[in-house]
Design an enzyme around this catalytic site. Structure first.
Site, PDB file in Angstrom:
ATOM      1  N   ARG A   1       0.708  -1.072  -0.176  1.00  0.00           N
ATOM      2  CA  ARG A   1      -0.040  -0.054  -0.072  1.00  0.00           C
ATOM      3  C   ARG A   1       0.938   1.367   0.205  1.00  0.00           C
ATOM      4  O   ARG A   1       0.466   2.193  -0.677  1.00  0.00           O
ATOM      5  CB  ARG A   1      -0.775   0.031   1.112  1.00  0.00           C
ATOM      6  CG  ARG A   1      -1.952  -1.055   0.970  1.00  0.00           C
ATOM      7  CD  ARG A   1      -2.964  -0.784   1.919  1.00  0.00           C
ATOM      8  NE  ARG A   1      -4.431  -1.571   1.791  1.00  0.00           N
ATOM      9  CZ  ARG A   1      -5.115  -1.932   2.362  1.00  0.00           C
ATOM     10  NH1 ARG A   1      -5.126  -2.429   3.516  1.00  0.00           N
ATOM     11  NH2 ARG A   1      -6.425  -2.741   1.818  1.00  0.00           N
TER      12      ARG A   1
ATOM     13  N   LYS B   1     -18.505 -15.866   2.448  1.00  0.00           N
ATOM     14  CA  LYS B   1     -20.024 -15.197   2.839  1.00  0.00           C
ATOM     15  C   LYS B   1     -20.666 -14.975   1.399  1.00  0.00           C
ATOM     16  O   LYS B   1     -20.334 -14.148   0.713  1.00  0.00           O
ATOM     17  CB  LYS B   1     -20.021 -14.283   3.646  1.00  0.00           C
ATOM     18  CG  LYS B   1     -19.602 -14.882   5.173  1.00  0.00           C
ATOM     19  CD  LYS B   1     -19.727 -13.609   6.014  1.00  0.00           C
ATOM     20  CE  LYS B   1     -18.288 -13.347   7.120  1.00  0.00           C
ATOM     21  NZ  LYS B   1     -17.525 -12.404   6.620  1.00  0.00           N
TER      22      LYS B   1
ATOM     23  N   GLY C   1      -9.704  -8.426  -0.932  1.00  0.00           N
ATOM     24  CA  GLY C   1      -8.379  -8.632  -0.211  1.00  0.00           C
ATOM     25  C   GLY C   1      -7.679  -9.939  -0.332  1.00  0.00           C
ATOM     26  O   GLY C   1      -6.423 -10.192  -0.398  1.00  0.00           O
TER      27      GLY C   1
ATOM     28  N   GLY D   1     -12.766  -3.753   0.231  1.00  0.00           N
ATOM     29  CA  GLY D   1     -14.467  -3.245   0.115  1.00  0.00           C
ATOM     30  C   GLY D   1     -14.796  -2.425  -1.134  1.00  0.00           C
ATOM     31  O   GLY D   1     -15.709  -2.545  -1.581  1.00  0.00           O
TER      32      GLY D   1
END
Ligand code: ADP
Ligand code: MG
Length: 395
Positions: free
Chosen positions: A36, A199, A352, A375
């Site tokens: 990052r 999920k 991620g 996200g």
């Protein structure tokens, strides 16, 4: 199209840049992965070359609105300094902005870089409080958002600040929008999306949006069992979202109506328990036993998925197709990553864990684009507008 730092004059100006320096730290507070930070360098270098004075801001972790040395950006300042071979002015100020910071920023010379302390030391940050936004804005002449990872959040440092000074994007956000945007809106076809992860709930809006765009869709990983169940198969102890079975049925119908090829696993690598040491066996989905849990795709499925990947010209991948963190259940995800690496089409990785998997297999360089925002890339793939992008000036 949003304006970038290339579209405005930054020479001699004080430029405040929101970066995503939310790096992983180990117990000793050392940075374990600096991707990052290195991703932010093109924007910082450009501003320095243009003779701007640069003020960097970021969050790190979740200090929950209170100063906490555990979440200090000091390690980032040190790493930035060694990467840029330049001094980074950094004072660990609990209030992030105070009189001292104001004075330093006012006297910052072209080419100098200052990093402020973690913006989430202030509770106003996540509340998008205009007073804090203004405190940040007052330090500079121009605002640059280059934090794609938080572009889906409307916070003081990501959106609020843009109310007070001209706002444009940095190169990282520009690149993310270009690659993710083209892949979804203007892809070379066939367009294939591969969805996985644990999920279903998190990813349903993504699937809904992508069904409108793709030619084919592969569903693997933990979320596939809800779809398999919706088709009438038994999935034993595999993770299952009972509440989403009806919705999964609806999505399967939608795919059929839209003529989207939808592929689900036909065989499963299963285990007796959730452990790398567990006894394993491969089962056909037609006769999955009730006391086993699916943790990866089987060989036949790997072949089928691979053949679909070979046909595609653009591939968007989000979510591992197995519990890739355990070596025994990483082969499905590895074979997807390898097939993408071999593809000469456009390959986009969002999410991620998917990005981590690709890195773990040493295949990052072989991909067209790996999104830096988990996200944020998901919300983008859902077709949402990201607040941190929409506040930027249009071209
Ligand atoms: P991403 O971060 O790429 O969006 P997710 O966070 O949605 O991906 O999902 C990643 C997680 O899904 C991984 O931790 C992986 O172990 C888990 N997972 C994948 N397949 C299964 C499975 N069959 N059973 C349980 N967990 C799974
Ligand atoms: Mg994840």
């Amino acid at each position: 199209m949003k304006k970038t730092i290339r579209d405005i004059n930054v020479s001699g100006k004080r430029v405040i840049v929101r970066c995503d320096f939310n790096v992983p730290l180990n117990e000793e507070g050392e940075i374990t992965d600096d991707i990052r930070i290195t991703s932010a360098l093109p924007t910082i270098n450009y501003l320095i070359e243009q003779n701007a004075a640069v003020i960097l801001i970021s969050h790190l972790g979740r200090p929950k609105g209170k100063a906490n040395p555990k979440f200090s950006l000091r390690p980032v300042a040190d790493r930035l300094s060694s990467l840029l071979k330049q001094e980074i002015i950094f004072n660990s100020v609990d209030e992030v902005v105070n009189e001292e910071v104001r004075e330093i920023s006012a006297n910052l010379k072209p080419g100098q870089i200052m990093l402020l302390e973690n913006v989430r030391f202030r509770k106003e940050e996540t509340e998008n409080d205009p007073n804090f936004s203004k405190e940040l804005a007052n330090l500079a002449d121009v605002y640059v958002n280059d934090a794609f990872g938080t572009a889906h959040r409307a916070h003081s440092s990501t959106t609020g600040i843009a109310e007070f000074i001209p706002a444009v994007s940095g190169f990282l956000i520009e690149k993310e929008i270009e690659f993710l945007g083209n892949a979804v809106e203007n892809p070379e076809r066939p367009l294939l999306a591969i969805m996985g992860g644990a999920k279903v709930g998190d990813k349903i809006p993504v699937i809904e949006n992508l069904l409108e765009k793709v030619d084919s869709l592969i569903i693997g990983g933990g979320m596939s069992y809800t779809f398999l169940k919706a088709q009438g198969y038994e999935v034993g102890l595999s993770i299952l979202d009972e509440e989403k079975i009806e919705l999964a049925k609806h999505l399967l119908d939608q795919a059929r109506e839209k003529g989207v090829t939808l592929l689900l696993p036909v065989d499963i690598l299963a285990a007796k328990e959730f452990s790398n040491d567990a006894e394993t066996s491969v089962f056909d989905i037609k006769d999955f036993p009730n006391d086993w849990m699916g943790l990866d795709i089987g060989d036949k499925t790997r072949e089928i998925f691979k053949n679909e990947i070979i046909k595609a010209r653009t591939i968007i991948w989000n979510g591992p197709v197995g519990v890739f963190e355990m070596p025994k259940f990483s082969n499905g995800t590895r074979s997807i990553a390898e097939a993408l690496a071999e593809s000469d089409g456009v390959t986009i990785i969002g999410g991620g864990d998917s990005a981590a998997a690709v890195r773990q297999f040493g295949l990052s360089e072989k991909m067209t684009h790996i999104s830096t925002g988990g996200g944020a890339s998901l919300e983008f793939l859902e077709g949402k507008t990201l607040p941190g992008v929409s506040v930027l000036q249009d071209k």
